[in-house]
Design an enzyme around this catalytic site. Structure first.
Site, PDB file in Angstrom:
ATOM      1  N   LYS A  24       5.404   1.729  -3.147  1.00 44.43           N
ATOM      2  CA  LYS A  24       5.308   3.094  -3.690  1.00 44.43           C
ATOM      3  C   LYS A  24       5.583   3.021  -5.180  1.00 44.43           C
ATOM      4  CE  LYS A  24       4.721   7.422  -2.366  1.00 44.43           C
ATOM      5  NZ  LYS A  24       3.951   8.005  -1.258  1.00 44.43           N
TER       6      LYS A  24
ATOM      7  N   ASP B 181      -0.127  10.790  -4.534  1.00 44.89           N
ATOM      8  CA  ASP B 181       1.021  11.433  -3.870  1.00 44.89           C
ATOM      9  C   ASP B 181       1.247  12.715  -4.670  1.00 44.89           C
ATOM     10  OD1 ASP B 181       3.301  10.883  -1.775  1.00 44.89           O
ATOM     11  OD2 ASP B 181       4.374  11.576  -3.527  1.00 44.89           O
TER      12      ASP B 181
ATOM     13  N   LYS C  50       0.863  -1.186   0.000  1.00 48.47           N
ATOM     14  CA  LYS C  50       0.000   0.000   0.000  1.00 48.47           C
ATOM     15  C   LYS C  50       0.889   1.223   0.000  1.00 48.47           C
ATOM     16  CE  LYS C  50      -3.969   2.056   0.372  1.00 48.47           C
ATOM     17  NZ  LYS C  50      -3.603   2.729  -0.909  1.00 48.47           N
TER      18      LYS C  50
ATOM     19  N   SER D  95      -6.821   5.723   3.902  1.00 44.74           N
ATOM     20  CA  SER D  95      -6.924   4.853   2.731  1.00 44.74           C
ATOM     21  C   SER D  95      -7.341   3.448   3.169  1.00 44.74           C
ATOM     22  CB  SER D  95      -5.581   4.762   2.002  1.00 44.74           C
ATOM     23  OG  SER D  95      -5.404   5.849   1.133  1.00 44.74           O
TER      24      SER D  95
END
Ligand code: NDP
Length: 449
Positions: free
Chosen positions: A130, A170, A94, A381
């Site tokens: 990421k 992001d 995640k 999230s």
């Protein structure tokens, strides 16, 4: 087995440098965590024996791919896409996607590494990952952004899924981009898999408070930190860098908690508004018009714009760096300390350089690392994933109360762990050790994988 702890830590770091040449941000993130973990190896010899730290420093999987697309003039453009699936001991990978020209493998790895510990600190069942691209959305039309997102997802879709890897936003990736990415995922897979991405629009599987969560969460963390020192936001002067998602909602919550944010910035410069940043104007400029921070000063009589320069020259009691990595260095930290700053709370990931953190330590400025203070985004999230899984929808108040509880919990955990390991008040050590222990126990339980 006897372990020479300092030598072991040095050896692990040397190996990380050797295997990941030229990835300075990743080295920096690993170094900071390793500096905290010596005390853990002293207590837990089994982690040295099973090379648990070494395994956590090595991503489980790294994916790099070509992203070809056509711009509005018909010219073919080629970008590079990344997804680093760092650690799945606690749950599916995640972590967000970043679209910015500075993105490279080292940046994605530093962010993925931080994410592993951050996600562990939330106490929710999520691993760390990421991704992103060196695509620059700035100045691109909606149609160009859509074509890029569609091409990006045409490769990424095969690596993600609600039980595998769940990306979010992001820098440079907000609701618009998540919409295009989700649309393409749905089209390719023929599945309405809400839980595959978070940060979705409210009408199609998104969760209330996700947009606000990182900024609100950082403000709640600061509030908890100040309360532990018998202090509060009431009447304080605050500077928040950036003017993106984290900054805007950080400003909103600080104002609600009684502080006044007098400065904000973007990559072109900063504005000072002694009356307190007017959020309606800021949101109109940054969220609706996708304009520059200087546009704010053009519209608000009490504001002035400084091109370039350092927003940290503006005196404040609380500083919340919320733009990007290494934006606040040792010199800026000295200016802040000299001007009476008492709290620094990282809204961004690793915005303070190691030098700056040393300055804060020596000057007695309380410091909260991003992996603890900005964990509200990913925690919310995870709440979005819970709502998707149960086909439920929570109210704003309920979700915000949950977020506040989570942030208080993270603060308490970091605070107590720092005390337990002999460094009271050191939230960097507290966050690294608490996050590591959670991940390490699960890694250990899963055997040698
Ligand atoms: P946005 O893209 O919404 O905003 C980023 C802001 O930072 C913009 O004001 C941007 O200015 C500025 N900025 C970006 N790069 C630079 C740079 N190199 N120099 C100066 N200013 C810069 O991103 P977010 O607000 O979402 O993210 C900000 C930080 O918070 C990042 O570190 C991110 O990793 C972290 N974070 C975000 C989370 C989220 O939920 N969104 C969750 C946890 C952490 P400009 O427009 O001029 O580029």
């Amino acid at each position: 087995m006897h372990v020479d702890v300092p030598a072991k830590v040095q050896e692990i770091y040397a190996e990380v440098l050797r295997r990941n040449p030229g990835e300075q941000e990743f080295h920096q993130a690993v170094r900071e965590v390793l500096d905290s973990l010596a005390v853990v190896l002293g207590r837990h010899g089994e982690y040295a024996e099973m090379k648990t730290i070494e395994r956590i420093c090595e991503p489980e999987r790294q994916i790099i791919f070509r992203v070809p697309w056509q711009d509005d003039s018909g010219e073919v453009q080629i970008n590079r896409g990344f997804r680093v699936e760092f650690n799945s001991a606690l749950g599916p990978y995640k972590g967000g996607l970043r679209f910015h020209p500075s993105v490279n493998l080292g940046i994605v790895k530093f962010l993925g590494f931080e994410q592993v510990f951050k996600n562990a600190l939330t106490g929710m069942p999520i691993g760390g990952g990421k991704g992103g691209s060196d695509f620059d959305p700035k100045g691109r039309s909606d149609a160009e952004v859509m074509r890029f997102c569609q091409s990006f997802m045409t490769e990424l879709y095969r690596h993600i899924g609600e039980y595998t890897d769940v990306p979010a936003g992001d820098i440079g990736v907000g609701a618009r981009e998540i919409g295009y990415l989700f649309g393409q995922y749905k089209r390719i897979t023929n599945r309405y898999e809400s839980g595959v991405l978070t940060g979705k629009g409210l009408g199609w599987g998104g969760a209330l408070v996700r947009t606000e969560a990182t900024g609100y969460g950082a403000a709640f963390f600061a509030q908890a930190m100040m309360a532990a020192a018998g202090d509060s936001f009431d009447g304080t002067r605050v500077v928040i860098s950036g003017s993106g998602n984290v900054a805007v909602y950080g400003i909103e919550k600080v104002h609600q908690l009684g502080g006044t944010v007098v400065a904000a910035s973007d990559s072109s410069g900063y504005v000072v508004d002694e009356k307190g940043i007017d959020l309606d104007v800021l949101k109109q400029v940054k969220e609706v018009e996708r304009g520059r921070i200087s546009d704010y000063a053009d519209r608000v009589a009490s504001a002035s714009f400084t091109e370039g320069g350092s927003v940290w020259d503006v005196p404040c009691e609380v500083a919340m760096p919320s733009a990007t990595q290494n934006e606040l260095d040792g010199d800026a930290a000295r200016v802040l300390a000299r001007n009476g700053c008492r709290y620094v709370v990282e809204g961004a990931n690793m915005p303070c350089t190691p030098d700056a953190v040393d300055v804060f330590r020596e000057a007695g400025v309380a410091f909260a690392p991003g992996k603890a203070a900005n964990a509200g985004g990913v925690a919310t999230s995870a709440l979005e994933m819970q709502q998707n899984a149960s086909r439920d929808r929570w109210s704003f108040e309920h979700s915000e109360a949950k977020l506040q509880e989570i942030m208080r919990g993270i603060h308490q955990r970091c605070h107590e762990t720092a005390e337990d390991y002999g460094s009271p008040g050191d939230l960097v050590l507290g966050a690294n050790v608490a996050g590591f222990l959670e991940v390490a126990e699960a890694v250990h339980a899963h055997g040698l994988i």
